[in-house]
Design a protein around this motif. Structure first.
Motif, PDB file in Angstrom:
ATOM      1  N   THR A 211       0.769  -1.272  -0.061  1.00 29.03           N
ATOM      2  CA  THR A 211      -0.045  -0.113  -0.030  1.00 29.03           C
ATOM      3  C   THR A 211       0.843   1.146   0.076  1.00 29.03           C
ATOM      4  OG1 THR A 211      -1.613  -1.073   1.367  1.00 29.03           O
ATOM      5  CG2 THR A 211      -1.945   1.084   1.119  1.00 29.03           C
ATOM      6  N   ASN A 212       0.673   2.101  -0.747  1.00 28.74           N
ATOM      7  CA  ASN A 212       1.390   3.523  -1.007  1.00 28.74           C
ATOM      8  C   ASN A 212       1.328   4.115   0.539  1.00 28.74           C
ATOM      9  OD1 ASN A 212       2.161   2.938  -3.500  1.00 28.74           O
ATOM     10  ND2 ASN A 212       0.224   4.038  -4.466  1.00 28.74           N
ATOM     11  N   PHE A 213       2.198   4.539   1.032  1.00 29.76           N
ATOM     12  CA  PHE A 213       2.287   5.177   2.236  1.00 29.76           C
ATOM     13  C   PHE A 213       3.546   6.448   2.135  1.00 29.76           C
ATOM     14  CE2 PHE A 213       5.149   4.701   5.889  1.00 29.76           C
ATOM     15  CZ  PHE A 213       4.485   5.390   7.192  1.00 29.76           C
ATOM     16  N   SER A 214       3.104   7.535   2.829  1.00 29.65           N
ATOM     17  CA  SER A 214       3.975   8.464   3.134  1.00 29.65           C
ATOM     18  C   SER A 214       3.866   9.236   4.086  1.00 29.65           C
ATOM     19  CB  SER A 214       3.812   9.442   1.895  1.00 29.65           C
ATOM     20  OG  SER A 214       2.628  10.081   1.772  1.00 29.65           O
TER      21      SER A 214
ATOM     22  N   LEU B 291      -3.276   3.601  10.830  1.00 21.81           N
ATOM     23  CA  LEU B 291      -1.844   3.740  11.103  1.00 21.81           C
ATOM     24  C   LEU B 291      -1.745   4.715  12.406  1.00 21.81           C
ATOM     25  CD1 LEU B 291       0.985   2.997  10.688  1.00 21.81           C
ATOM     26  CD2 LEU B 291       0.945   4.512   8.559  1.00 21.81           C
ATOM     27  N   LYS B 292      -2.264   5.827  12.179  1.00 20.89           N
ATOM     28  CA  LYS B 292      -2.257   7.201  13.121  1.00 20.89           C
ATOM     29  C   LYS B 292      -2.676   6.483  14.526  1.00 20.89           C
ATOM     30  CE  LYS B 292      -5.462  10.188  13.626  1.00 20.89           C
ATOM     31  NZ  LYS B 292      -6.454  11.338  13.715  1.00 20.89           N
ATOM     32  N   ASN B 293      -3.783   5.642  14.611  1.00 20.38           N
ATOM     33  CA  ASN B 293      -4.190   5.149  15.701  1.00 20.38           C
ATOM     34  C   ASN B 293      -3.298   4.265  16.405  1.00 20.38           C
ATOM     35  OD1 ASN B 293      -6.786   6.601  15.924  1.00 20.38           O
ATOM     36  ND2 ASN B 293      -7.747   4.963  14.783  1.00 20.38           N
TER      37      ASN B 293
ATOM     38  N   HIS C 165       3.686   0.933  10.809  1.00 18.50           N
ATOM     39  CA  HIS C 165       3.192   0.571   9.561  1.00 18.50           C
ATOM     40  C   HIS C 165       3.917  -1.002   9.516  1.00 18.50           C
ATOM     41  CE1 HIS C 165       4.037  -0.055   5.235  1.00 18.50           C
ATOM     42  NE2 HIS C 165       3.139   0.631   5.266  1.00 18.50           N
ATOM     43  N   LYS C 166       4.754  -1.210   9.866  1.00 18.08           N
ATOM     44  CA  LYS C 166       5.586  -2.685   9.817  1.00 18.08           C
ATOM     45  C   LYS C 166       4.797  -3.805  10.541  1.00 18.08           C
ATOM     46  CE  LYS C 166       9.591  -5.443  10.473  1.00 18.08           C
ATOM     47  NZ  LYS C 166      10.953  -5.372  10.992  1.00 18.08           N
ATOM     48  N   THR C 167       4.153  -3.277  11.574  1.00 16.80           N
ATOM     49  CA  THR C 167       3.422  -4.205  12.537  1.00 16.80           C
ATOM     50  C   THR C 167       2.066  -4.458  11.948  1.00 16.80           C
ATOM     51  OG1 THR C 167       4.490  -3.192  14.491  1.00 16.80           O
ATOM     52  CG2 THR C 167       2.408  -4.698  14.667  1.00 16.80           C
ATOM     53  N   LEU C 168       1.434  -3.556  11.313  1.00 15.06           N
ATOM     54  CA  LEU C 168       0.176  -3.729  10.516  1.00 15.06           C
ATOM     55  C   LEU C 168       0.338  -4.665   9.471  1.00 15.06           C
ATOM     56  CD1 LEU C 168      -1.361  -0.087  11.421  1.00 15.06           C
ATOM     57  CD2 LEU C 168      -2.012  -1.916  12.313  1.00 15.06           C
ATOM     58  N   THR C 169       1.182  -4.052   8.883  1.00 10.49           N
ATOM     59  CA  THR C 169       1.404  -5.000   7.430  1.00 10.49           C
ATOM     60  C   THR C 169       1.704  -6.400   7.847  1.00 10.49           C
ATOM     61  OG1 THR C 169       2.254  -2.723   6.415  1.00 10.49           O
ATOM     62  CG2 THR C 169       2.783  -4.954   5.378  1.00 10.49           C
ATOM     63  N   GLU C 170       2.638  -6.623   8.647  1.00 13.27           N
ATOM     64  CA  GLU C 170       2.876  -8.060   9.159  1.00 13.27           C
ATOM     65  C   GLU C 170       1.664  -8.861   9.718  1.00 13.27           C
ATOM     66  OE1 GLU C 170       6.239  -8.003  11.544  1.00 13.27           O
ATOM     67  OE2 GLU C 170       7.708  -7.711   9.824  1.00 13.27           O
TER      68      GLU C 170
END
Length: 406
Positions: A3-6, A95-97, A80-85
């Motif tokens: 997912t595009n993320f910045s 991601l903010k939460n 971001h890494k934790t949610l993706t995995e």
């Protein structure tokens, strides 16, 4: 799934800003959607570098200031890494939460189905028929057993629904529940409605049904011939229950009414039309569509038999109608007694009206569609095959004339 993320740190000046320190915000963007949060830090505009998203300078205060932002950035990337995995569906808000340590409420599939069914139940006879609720309650039961069989789980997050889930559920319905193809497709379409509600509530941001084919197969719609109708009409029955069910069935054959409509038919629904003949005027229970049907002589004769029935008078009904289960049960008995090798049901009467009683006799399809209460004429066109039978018969008659002339 990638997912595009910045991530962006930027200065946010208030509308009434004149001079002095201005707050720095952090903007998280995922798939083009933004979510912002304050960093709790402020900076003088002339010292802020918008390109690097950091304070300009090499002094100790700038190093300390920027180190804090480096730490925030590292925390966001870790979230971001934790949610993706974990296989979570990534959004800017989640991601903010996660970064803020807030636990985002996870909504489940059965939660959505139960909520839908509870609201539907409250609208029975107002917007929905009881049979519609029965189908969604059956969906709830199938999903419950599917989750236990496939995932050994009592429920599942709506975010976990994807093509693989839908495909597995379809396979389960066809194999474990022995559902025919069209029945399984109907359950999937009902599930699709639940998913669309979840999207509207922003529980999920994408439709997992997008691109998934839900195509029903064409099926034969059985109907009775004139000869079979006559056999049922002429048959003498020894019990009132069979006689009554036979009359209700024939009445539906000559009016096109569905079981739910004939069960609720009142004497006040039968009036004289502009042509001086008797007409039925109702709103179909299933679609709420207005349906006007001129009564044929066989239907009028059946109504007359029950004009002084105590049940009809007390209940304000045109005919005494048993439960759908009993009607279909007795119709099978009637079919056997009449020597008809067809699985009679209350809905075959409606098919018979559309085919044998009307279309085969030359009634235009537009008129048949209106009498059946169909919202679209293409629904009526499924009976068009009988027109081929009529064309064949008409052409055979014409062919005979030409043969005689030769």
């Amino acid at each position: 799934m990638k997912t595009n993320f910045s991530l962006l740190f930027y200065m946010k000046k208030q509308k009434n800003y004149i001079k002095g320190l201005a707050p720095i915000y952090m903007r998280i963007t995922v798939a083009g959607k933004r979510s912002e949060v304050t960093t709790g830090r402020e900076c003088e505009p002339e010292r802020w570098n918008s390109k690097t998203g950091r304070m300009a300078g090499t002094k100790e205060d700038a190093k300390s200031f920027n180190a804090y932002f480096d730490h925030l950035q590292a925390q966001v990337y870790q979230a971001h890494k934790t949610l993706t995995e974990a296989g979570e569906i990534l959004t800017a808000d989640c991601l903010k939460n996660s970064f803020l340590g807030k636990e985002e409420k996870t909504h489940t599939l059965l939660e959505a189905i139960k909520d839908h069914n509870k609201k539907m139940e409250a609208l029975i006879d107002k917007e929905y028929a009881l049979g519609t609720l029965d189908r969604f309650e059956a969906l709830e039961n199938h999903v419950t057993s599917f989750l236990k069989t496939k995932y050994q789980a009592d429920d599942i997050s709506v975010k976990k629904i994807d093509h693989a889930f839908i495909s597995a559920f379809e396979f389960y319905l066809k194999t474990e529940k022995n559902c025919a193809h069209n029945t399984a497709i109907k359950y999937l379409k009902n599930l699709g409605k639940i998913v669309r509600i979840c999207i509207s509530l922003k529980w999920i941001d994408k439709d997992p049904f997008f691109g998934y084919k839900l195509k029903s197969k064409s099926v034969e719609r059985p109907f009775l011939s004139d000869d079979e109708l006559q056999r049922i009409a002429n048959k003498k029955f020894s019990t009132d229950r069979l006689l009554q069910v036979r009359d209700v069935f024939l009445f539906c054959c000559f009016t096109g009414l569905a079981y739910a409509d004939v069960k609720e038919l009142k004497l006040s629904n039968i009036n004289k039309g502009s042509d001086g003949e008797q007409w039925i005027t109702i709103n179909r229970k299933k679609t709420k569509t207005r349906s006007s049907i001129p009564l044929l002589p066989p239907a009028i004769a059946i109504l007359a038999k029950y004009s002084d029935s105590p049940y009809c008078i007390n209940k304000d009904r045109a005919m005494p109608v048993s439960t759908n289960q009993k009607v279909n049960e007795y119709l099978k008995e009637i079919a056997t007694l009449c020597g008809i090798d067809k699985n009679l049901s209350s809905h075959i009467a409606r098919h018979t009206f559309a085919t044998t009683v009307t279309l085969q006799k030359g009634v235009p399809m537009e008129s048949v569609s209106k009498m059946l209460g169909h919202e679209q004429i293409r629904t009526t066109q499924i009976y068009a095959k009988v027109l081929d039978m009529k064309v064949a018969a008409d052409m055979a008659h014409l062919r005979d004339k030409y043969n005689d002339a030769i």
